[in-house]
Design an enzyme around this catalytic site. Structure first.
Site, PDB file in Angstrom:
ATOM      1  N   GLU A 273      -1.657  11.067  17.408  1.00 23.49           N
ATOM      2  CA  GLU A 273      -2.041  12.477  17.537  1.00 23.49           C
ATOM      3  C   GLU A 273      -3.134  12.840  16.531  1.00 23.49           C
ATOM      4  O   GLU A 273      -4.041  13.613  16.831  1.00 23.49           O
ATOM      5  CB  GLU A 273      -0.826  13.381  17.332  1.00 23.49           C
TER       6      GLU A 273
ATOM      7  N   GLU B  52      -9.328  -0.505   7.742  1.00 25.98           N
ATOM      8  CA  GLU B  52      -8.064  -0.521   8.460  1.00 25.98           C
ATOM      9  C   GLU B  52      -8.293  -0.273   9.950  1.00 25.98           C
ATOM     10  O   GLU B  52      -7.688  -0.894  10.800  1.00 25.98           O
ATOM     11  CB  GLU B  52      -7.111   0.534   7.878  1.00 25.98           C
TER      12      GLU B  52
ATOM     13  N   SER C  51       4.421  -1.084   3.812  1.00 30.64           N
ATOM     14  CA  SER C  51       4.583  -2.329   4.567  1.00 30.64           C
ATOM     15  C   SER C  51       4.743  -3.487   3.609  1.00 30.64           C
ATOM     16  O   SER C  51       4.018  -3.583   2.625  1.00 30.64           O
ATOM     17  CB  SER C  51       3.369  -2.584   5.457  1.00 30.64           C
TER      18      SER C  51
ATOM     19  N   GLN D  16       0.865  -1.190   0.000  1.00 29.13           N
ATOM     20  CA  GLN D  16       0.000   0.000   0.000  1.00 29.13           C
ATOM     21  C   GLN D  16       0.893   1.228   0.000  1.00 29.13           C
ATOM     22  O   GLN D  16       1.571   1.499   0.986  1.00 29.13           O
ATOM     23  CB  GLN D  16      -0.898  -0.030   1.233  1.00 29.13           C
TER      24      GLN D  16
ATOM     25  N   SER E 207       1.883   6.918   1.862  1.00 24.18           N
ATOM     26  CA  SER E 207       2.729   7.921   2.514  1.00 24.18           C
ATOM     27  C   SER E 207       3.870   8.374   1.609  1.00 24.18           C
ATOM     28  O   SER E 207       4.357   7.617   0.774  1.00 24.18           O
ATOM     29  CB  SER E 207       3.356   7.348   3.785  1.00 24.18           C
TER      30      SER E 207
END
Lengths: 293, 384
Positions: free
Chosen positions: B365, B248, B165, B130, B133
């Protein structure tokens, strides 16, 4: 029960607790409480006790839960009983007198009970200290584990009700209170504290719902431990973000902080329960699996 | 009693549970009990064998549509698969984590691609990466720069992705990248399914501090991707990514909670029953039980309505706290045995991996932010 029915039940209970806080048992009877609990234990018990917590109820309805699960005629329950040198001391929430159930000793006691006032972290509560000779306790055959579990679930609900209310009060306050030109709830550190408290509260509430679906008393202990931890987190973040006002007598917050602390102590504090659950796991070498979806 | 048909199992998750449980009790998966390998590629391939055995025997082929070469059923079947594997003490192959995330959007937004490509993934013959990012776009996904430019018959992709990943060894890449202007933020994104061996793709491993190549960088140098490999419409990438994140956050927390329960049992078996250990293990058990109760509700919501709201960020936040919490407890309770010697290499390795769990899929966060904004409805954050 559908969400709408629960909402209705919640407002009925809230109205009842607010209008006649000293007559809760009779009011519940009128409501047909026992039938409702028999049909919908999870919805009924959680709703009643969450509201009792949120509205800082002082009634002894917890005794009712434990005694009816026990199926034994008694007038009140002795909590946190400890035996030392032949004498048992414990805490009474309900009125003194009559036959008392002592879950820690799996027995009943009647007569020979000395009662004295109990200074309390929550000064609003007039709980009493009782003491009696260990020899006066009659061991009684009943499903004490199940009765304790039922009362632990009720306590967990009451504590969750308080934890959510502390968070709600703090969020409301900091959404209005402006400093440095902004509402306090606009600052990231404050918002993140609330997110953590919310996550803890809702995790505890979910575990509590799940604990009603099993006979395994370990899950009820876990639910109560989780609720106690959630209330500690909610209290910590609420007290801090209220600023100094949150620690004054004038403000309502301290009632919730103290109430959740003393309720946590009953039938095993979250720390004691954690240690007990951990000891079970380490001794048995098995981790209780929750596999129901 | 005659054995149930595939259609009956697909229609009845609890029947599926019974069938799967007895299959596992027959010892069919026992060869995979100890699957840890120092080399992650070797480990993933080894576990691919389990995925294949599960799929070929039928019990691992539910939860995906018949059109994609599977046996039907819904996400509840997947939840039960993860549940029963961890209950039996069998490691859950990494394939399923990625499948659970990337499979649903493919089925929903590109059924033709699912039909054509999903089966080898379901069967454990391959796994996919995937690629969302970027070096300059982590949790802030909308600022990504990798771009697909329209050309005759498709697009040319240029740019760089990171933190993929299981990128090394992946057969295909699900890519989210920009097709609109940089200013279009989340509106100008599209999603594609690329073959990892397409000319111009370069996959370079990133070793985690544990030495394992858990992650990868993926470079795209004028990579051609045909139009029919686009998942959904041009510019629809963000909504597909949001759709994907529900799985997810929703199913992943459930999958991992089973793994964590098992891991806690393994830790309990290794430590001395000191007072400290009792408290730590007990508290962690309570927390895992609470996460599991919460994640079960979310997984049910997903199965019933096909969607979960921002509340799934609560599951994600709790999960990260526990992934790190359990490995911290291992380090604390095992002491020198954690730090030194051959026996506990897996704990050391997982300790490092657990550090990533409060980062990937949106940092803790960012989850708190979502909870504050969209669950608690607090006033919007100030920039101060």
């Amino acid at each position: 029960m559908s969400p709408d029915e629960i909402k209705e039940l919640r407002s009925t209970i809230a109205a009842m607790l607010e209008s006649s806080p000293d007559d809760v048992l009779a009011q519940l009877d009128e409501l047909g409480w026992d039938d409702l609990v028999a049909e919908e234990p999870q919805a009924a018990v959680t709703t009643l006790f969450e509201e009792h917590g949120r509205l800082l109820g002082r009634s002894a309805i917890l005794d009712g839960v434990l005694l009816s699960a026990l199926g034994i005629e008694a007038d009140a329950v002795v909590y946190n009983a400890v035996e030392k040198d032949g004498t048992v001391t414990g805490i009474l929430i309900g009125a003194p007198g009559g036959t008392l159930a002592v879950p820690a000793l799996r027995g009943l006691v009647a007569g020979e009970v000395a009662t004295s006032p109990l200074p309390n972290f929550d000064a609003d509560l007039s709980w009493s200290r009782v003491s009696f000779p260990a020899a006066s306790v009659t061991a009684t055959d009943a499903d004490w584990d199940a009765a304790e579990a039922a009362a632990q679930r009720a306590l967990a609900a009451e504590i969750v009700g308080i934890a959510r209310e502390m968070l709600r009060l703090a969020m409301t306050y900091t959404s209005d209170r402006h400093q440095y030109g902004h509402a306090l709830a606009q600052f990231q550190t404050v918002r993140h504290r609330y997110a953590d408290a919310h996550a803890a509260n809702e995790a505890a509430a979910a575990l509590l719902r799940a604990s009603f679906a099993t006979d395994d008393p370990r899950l009820s202990r876990a639910a109560k431990a989780s609720a106690g931890k959630a209330a500690e987190i909610s209290a910590m973040h609420s007290v801090q973000t209220f600023g100094a006002i949150g620690s004054t007598k004038e403000h309502v917050l301290h009632h919730y902080v103290a109430r959740s602390a003393v309720l946590d102590s009953l039938l095993g504090s979250s720390r004691d329960l954690n240690a007990r659950i951990g000891a079970d796991i380490l001794e048995s070498g098995t981790v209780p699996i929750l596999s129901e979806l | 009693m005659s054995s149930p048909t595939e259609a009956e199992i697909a229609a009845d998750p609890e029947l599926y549970r019974t069938v799967l449980r007895s299959w596992l009790e027959e010892g069919n998966a026992d060869a995979w009990r100890d699957s840890y390998r120092e080399d992650i590629l070797e480990e993933t391939r080894h576990l691919g064998g389990l995925v294949q055995k599960l799929f070929d025997s039928g019990v691992g082929a539910y939860g995906w549509p018949v059109e994609a070469g599977a046996l039907g059923g819904g996400s509840r079947h997947l939840a039960i698969l993860f549940d029963e594997l961890s209950r039996a003490g069998i490691p859950i192959p990494e394939h399923y984590g990625v499948l659970t995330t990337l499979g649903p959007p493919l089925v929903q937004y590109a059924p033709e691609l699912a039909k054509q490509f999903l089966r080898p993934f379901l069967r454990g013959e391959e796994w996919w990466g995937q690629s969302f990012s970027e070096p300059e776009a982590g949790s802030d996904m909308a600022s990504m720069r990798t771009r697909a430019t329209p050309v005759e018959g498709g697009y040319r992709v240029n740019g760089q992705k990171i933190w993929t990943s299981h990128g090394v060894g992946a057969s295909r890449i699900v890519l989210l990248c920009r097709t609109g202007t940089q200013e279009s933020r989340h509106k100008g994104l599209s999603m594609f399914l690329l073959d990892a061996d397409s000319p111009g793709i370069d996959i370079r491993p990133i070793a985690l501090a544990n030495g394992r190549n858990e992650l990868a960088e993926v470079f795209f140098d004028d990579v051609f991707v045909p139009t029919e490999r686009r998942i959904g419409q041009e510019g629809e990438g963000w909504s597909i990514a949001m759709y994907l994140l529900q799985f997810e956050r929703g199913l992943w927390a459930w999958l991992r909670s089973g793994v964590l329960l098992h891991k806690l049992g393994e830790l309990a078996a290794k430590v001395e029953p000191t007072e400290t250990a009792k408290k730590r293990i007990g508290e962690l058990y309570v927390d895992v039980a609470a996460l599991r109760a919460r994640a079960a509700e979310t997984a049910n919501e997903l199965a019933d309505s096909g969607a979960v709201g921002p509340g799934a960020s609560v599951d994600k936040l709790l999960l990260g706290q526990l992934e790190t919490g359990i490995l911290n407890a291992a380090r604390e309770l095992l002491g020198d045995d954690f730090l030194f010697g051959e026996d506990n290499a897996i704990w050391r390795s997982e300790w490092w991996w657990s550090r990533t769990t409060t980062i990937y899929g949106g940092a803790a966060e960012a989850q708190r932010q979502i909870i504050a904004d969209r669950v608690l409805n607090l006033p919007r954050e100030t920039n101060r």
